[in-house]
Design an enzyme around this catalytic site. Structure first.
Site, PDB file in Angstrom:
ATOM      1  N   HIS A  93      -5.680  -0.440   5.583  1.00 12.94           N
ATOM      2  CA  HIS A  93      -5.613   0.437   7.012  1.00 12.94           C
ATOM      3  C   HIS A  93      -6.412   0.025   8.289  1.00 12.94           C
ATOM      4  O   HIS A  93      -7.605   0.997   8.566  1.00 12.94           O
ATOM      5  CB  HIS A  93      -5.392   1.695   6.524  1.00 12.94           C
ATOM      6  N   ASN A 127      -5.338   6.502  -6.981  1.00 14.38           N
ATOM      7  CA  ASN A 127      -5.148   7.769  -7.074  1.00 14.38           C
ATOM      8  C   ASN A 127      -4.793   8.369  -7.560  1.00 14.38           C
ATOM      9  O   ASN A 127      -4.505   9.736  -6.274  1.00 14.38           O
ATOM     10  CB  ASN A 127      -5.789   8.025  -4.840  1.00 14.38           C
ATOM     11  N   ASP A 180       0.905   2.672   4.213  1.00 17.90           N
ATOM     12  CA  ASP A 180       0.561   3.463   3.467  1.00 17.90           C
ATOM     13  C   ASP A 180       0.806   5.024   2.969  1.00 17.90           C
ATOM     14  O   ASP A 180       0.435   5.505   3.395  1.00 17.90           O
ATOM     15  CB  ASP A 180      -1.102   3.994   4.542  1.00 17.90           C
ATOM     16  N   HIS A 186     -10.942   0.762   0.762  1.00 14.68           N
ATOM     17  CA  HIS A 186     -10.673   1.661   2.041  1.00 14.68           C
ATOM     18  C   HIS A 186     -12.276   1.744   2.815  1.00 14.68           C
ATOM     19  O   HIS A 186     -12.851   2.514   2.290  1.00 14.68           O
ATOM     20  CB  HIS A 186      -9.937   3.008   1.514  1.00 14.68           C
ATOM     21  N   HIS A 203       0.584  -1.245  -0.054  1.00 17.99           N
ATOM     22  CA  HIS A 203      -0.108   0.187  -0.342  1.00 17.99           C
ATOM     23  C   HIS A 203       0.895   1.310   0.257  1.00 17.99           C
ATOM     24  O   HIS A 203       1.056   1.509   1.002  1.00 17.99           O
ATOM     25  CB  HIS A 203      -0.587  -0.101   1.414  1.00 17.99           C
TER      26      HIS A 203
HETATM   27  C1  NCD Z   1      -3.796   8.836   1.127  1.00 18.82           C
HETATM   28  C2  NCD Z   1      -3.469   9.634   0.319  1.00 18.82           C
HETATM   29  O1  NCD Z   1      -3.289  10.665   0.369  1.00 18.82           O
HETATM   30  O2  NCD Z   1      -3.179   9.148  -1.256  1.00 18.82           O
HETATM   31  N1  NCD Z   1      -3.938   8.897   2.207  1.00 18.82           N
HETATM   32  C3  NCD Z   1      -4.494   9.006   3.390  1.00 18.82           C
HETATM   33  O3  NCD Z   1      -4.578   9.562   4.390  1.00 18.82           O
HETATM   34  N2  NCD Z   1      -4.385   7.676   3.660  1.00 18.82           N
HETATM   35  C4  NCD Z   1      -5.599   7.824   0.208  1.00 18.82           C
HETATM   36  C5  NCD Z   1      -6.007   6.584   1.515  1.00 18.82           C
HETATM   37  O4  NCD Z   1      -5.004   5.916   1.615  1.00 18.82           O
HETATM   38  O5  NCD Z   1      -6.752   6.709   2.005  1.00 18.82           O
HETATM   39 ZN    ZN Z   2      -3.591   4.625   1.025  1.00 14.68          ZN
HETATM   40 ZN    ZN Z   3      -7.217   4.662   1.754  1.00 16.33          ZN
END
Ligand code: NCD
Ligand code: ZN
Ligand code: ZN
Length: 401
Positions: free
Chosen positions: A197, A91, A269, A171, A57
């Site tokens: 997450h 994204n 993440d 998510h 991730h």
């Molecule tokens: C992530 C991002 O900035 O792309 N942000 C986050 O707070 N985790 C997107 C995501 O994983 O939801």
């Molecule tokens: Zn993420």
């Molecule tokens: Zn996410």
């Protein structure tokens, strides 16, 4: 050009062994007590050697958001953190939700120095593309608001996506975890679901306290393991991510989930945003993480919070199994030569100045950690060694089935 890595300590079957590892081309050729001939020798100095971490991730932000990160900077940071394979999230701008955007991202990722794979985005109307997408790790489904605009609220649409995809990473925050599980049960959907997450006791219970245990896997992040909402006081926006940091009790529940097997993987993440962006009133959510994940976990090992086999299970073996990544995740003869040499006694503070991510900050700045990666090898080439990064291109991962 065989390479011999001498004096390795490795963990296998609950025991520690002293071994030499012979690398031929991009593969682990022998794990042996002997000293086979090689063109080059690396002395691991009795440090532990682990399979390179697979971070399922990350957001490497390319295309469209390359002021925050790109495949070169993100992969250099990953290599420094002992990560040898990443799965990127969709994204970006454009979102990786069309075949064309996936092909474009594949071309851009060729500059990565760690191996890479892709998660394909889902939208309200891209079912046909989801069915056509080839060589992807999973389909990503956003049920909550976060960076990008991929959120889907219509449960009918969600149902169709879950039906169309063999593996969906969701998510989902709080009740949405339960809603997703209910949709699976109600419609007898057989596809696998991986909750990204997971951040609270409730989410963990929703995800795992049902009869779909085998079909559902759970990921937790280092930031939810090593921080809680008390950290917001001094870090402010620099500790704001989605899902948000939770209570100490939730944090404990995640650790408990690691011990009792409810948690399947740890992933960073890695979601870099620039300092300037975080300082704005409507700051974006997300924190970087590829450089600090393994050091945080090795530090936890040194504090008896976690064993090395558990780290390998959650960061190497299970990601390879869950996403069916071929030939990775294990130190085994015939497997890809993706590995990390870690000095478990090295003490060092996390310092913003040392970071290779473009955003150049970490919520863990100043924290002294014991246990750091010193050398990282990807496909048989050293890409990181004691502060030096080598720009050797990696490749796209392949999946079984
Ligand atoms: C992530 C991002 O900035 O792309 N942000 C986050 O707070 N985790 C997107 C995501 O994983 O939801
Ligand atoms: Zn993420
Ligand atoms: Zn996410």
């Amino acid at each position: 050009m065989p390479i011999l890595i001498k004096n390795c300590r490795i963990c296998a079957n609950g025991k520690v062994y002293s071994k030499n590892i012979l690398i031929k081309k991009d593969k682990i050729s022998k794990i042996t007590n002997k000293e086979p001939k090689a063109d080059k020798t690396i002395d691991a100095k009795n440090n532990f050697v682990l399979p390179g971490l697979i971070d399922a991730h990350v957001h490497f932000r390319e295309p469209g958001l390359t002021h925050k990160e790109d495949f070169l900077s993100g992969s250099m940071a990953a290599a420094k953190g002992g990560i040898t394979t990443i799965l990127d999230m969709p994204n970006t701008i454009p979102a990786t939700a069309t075949i064309e955007a996936l092909e474009q991202k594949k071309r851009l990722a060729a500059k990565s120095i760690v191996n890479y794979g892709f998660n394909f985005g889902s939208t309200e109307n891209n079912l046909e593309d989801i069915k056509k997408a080839k060589n992807i790790a999973a389909v990503k489904l956003y049920m909550d608001y976060t960076t990008g605009d991929l959120k889907i609220s219509d449960f009918e649409v969600i149902k169709e996506i879950l039906k169309a995809s063999k593996m969906t990473i969701i998510h989902a925050e709080d009740e949405h975890v339960k809603n997703a599980v209910d949709i699976l049960i109600k419609n007898k959907i057989k596809g696998r679901v991986h909750f990204a997450h997971v951040s609270s006791q409730r989410e963990l219970e929703y995800a795992k306290s049902n009869k779909l245990k085998k079909q559902i896997t759970v990921e937790v992040t280092p930031h939810h393991l090593f921080m809680n909402q008390n950290d917001l006081q001094h870090l402010g926006a620099f500790a704001e991510m989605k899902p948000r940091l939770k209570t100490e009790n939730d944090q404990k529940a995640l650790w408990h989930g690691i011990k009792n097997g409810m948690v399947d993987i740890i992933a960073s993440d890695h979601a870099p945003h620039l300092k300037e962006e975080k300082e704005q009133a409507n700051y974006p959510f997300g924190v970087p993480g590829v450089e600090t994940m393994l050091p945080l976990l090795l530090d936890a090992f040194n504090k008896n919070m976690m064993t090395l086999p558990k780290i390998m299970e959650l960061c190497c073996e299970n990601p390879a199994k869950i996403f069916k990544i071929k030939n990775k995740g294990f130190l085994k003869e015939g497997f890809d030569a993706d590995l990390v040499i870690a000095d478990l006694d090295k003490r060092q503070a996390v310092r913003n100045d040392d970071l290779l991510t473009k955003c150049k900050w970490s919520p863990f700045e100043g924290k002294i950690l014991k246990g750091w990666p010193v050398t990282t090898m990807v496909n048989g080439s050293v890409v990181y060694d004691n502060g030096n990064v080598f720009n050797i291109k990696a490749r796209e991962v392949q999946y079984a089935g």
